[in-house]
Design an enzyme around this catalytic site. Structure first.
Site, mmCIF file in Angstrom:
data_model
loop_
_atom_site.group_PDB
_atom_site.id
_atom_site.type_symbol
_atom_site.label_atom_id
_atom_site.label_comp_id
_atom_site.label_asym_id
_atom_site.label_seq_id
_atom_site.Cartn_x
_atom_site.Cartn_y
_atom_site.Cartn_z
ATOM 1 N N PRO A 150 68.291 62.945 -7.566
ATOM 2 C CA PRO A 150 67.794 61.582 -7.395
ATOM 3 C C PRO A 150 68.077 60.733 -8.631
ATOM 4 O O PRO A 150 67.856 61.166 -9.758
ATOM 5 C CB PRO A 150 66.290 61.753 -7.185
ATOM 6 C CG PRO A 150 65.994 63.197 -7.248
ATOM 7 C CD PRO A 150 67.236 63.941 -7.536
ATOM 8 N N HIS A 151 68.570 59.531 -8.379
ATOM 9 C CA HIS A 151 68.853 58.587 -9.456
ATOM 10 C C HIS A 151 68.988 57.189 -8.861
ATOM 11 O O HIS A 151 69.130 57.036 -7.657
ATOM 12 C CB HIS A 151 70.131 58.961 -10.206
ATOM 13 C CG HIS A 151 71.354 58.919 -9.346
ATOM 14 N ND1 HIS A 151 71.673 59.938 -8.474
ATOM 15 C CD2 HIS A 151 72.317 57.984 -9.192
ATOM 16 C CE1 HIS A 151 72.793 59.622 -7.832
ATOM 17 N NE2 HIS A 151 73.199 58.435 -8.252
ATOM 18 N N ALA A 152 68.925 56.212 -9.726
ATOM 19 C CA ALA A 152 69.122 54.814 -9.329
ATOM 20 C C ALA A 152 70.059 54.176 -10.355
ATOM 21 O O ALA A 152 70.485 54.817 -11.309
ATOM 22 C CB ALA A 152 67.780 54.083 -9.275
#
Length: 147
Positions: free
Chosen positions: A66-68
């Protein structure tokens, strides 16, 4: 930098279960939040992006990163590792995710070395299986230190 250098102290955890994918993301990002690698907005950006775009960060069966985008609240480059003993399902994905590698990339480049080292590690089926079946934070840290 070695792969293990990207993981701040207390960023590797083994957790029994998460009630849903949102809680799994919270678990995977909390150490980065506590160490000021990310803002709370960053965690919400991951969840919003997952709802809008699906879990684009699934790397392999049972593994997600998960990352943005950096501008969504990434303050420093770093990673976390969370193993869920009981995997959790993400939207549109048939296989439960057990291993979450939280990523905070403060810019477009600083995390590239970590991603390359991690990719090499995850490409080895035996190592991936060891990560997915580890029973302690120390086991996970020992495996990561090989990268």
């Amino acid at each position: 930098m070695r792969l293990s250098d990207y993981f701040p102290e207390s960023s590797i955890s083994v957790i029994h279960s998460a009630k849903d994918w949102q809680e799994a993301i919270d678990f995977s990002m909390v150490s980065l939040l506590d160490k000021n690698y990310i803002s709370e907005n960053y965690i919400q950006a991951i969840k919003d992006s997952t709802i809008n775009n699906g879990p684009y960060y699934i790397l392999a069966p049972g593994v997600a990163m998960p990352h943005a985008r950096p501008e969504c609240g990434a303050l420093k480059t770093g990673m976390s590792l969370t193993l869920l003993e009981q995997g959790v399902y993400f939207p549109g994905n048939d296989e439960p995710i057990k291993l979450l590698i939280g990523l905070s990339a403060a810019d477009a480049d600083s995390h590239i070395g970590a991603i390359q080292a991690l990719s090499e590690l995850l490409c080895e089926e035996e190592i991936l299986e060891q990560l997915l079946t580890a029973s302690s934070e120390k086991q996970l840290a020992d495996i990561i230190s090989r990268g």
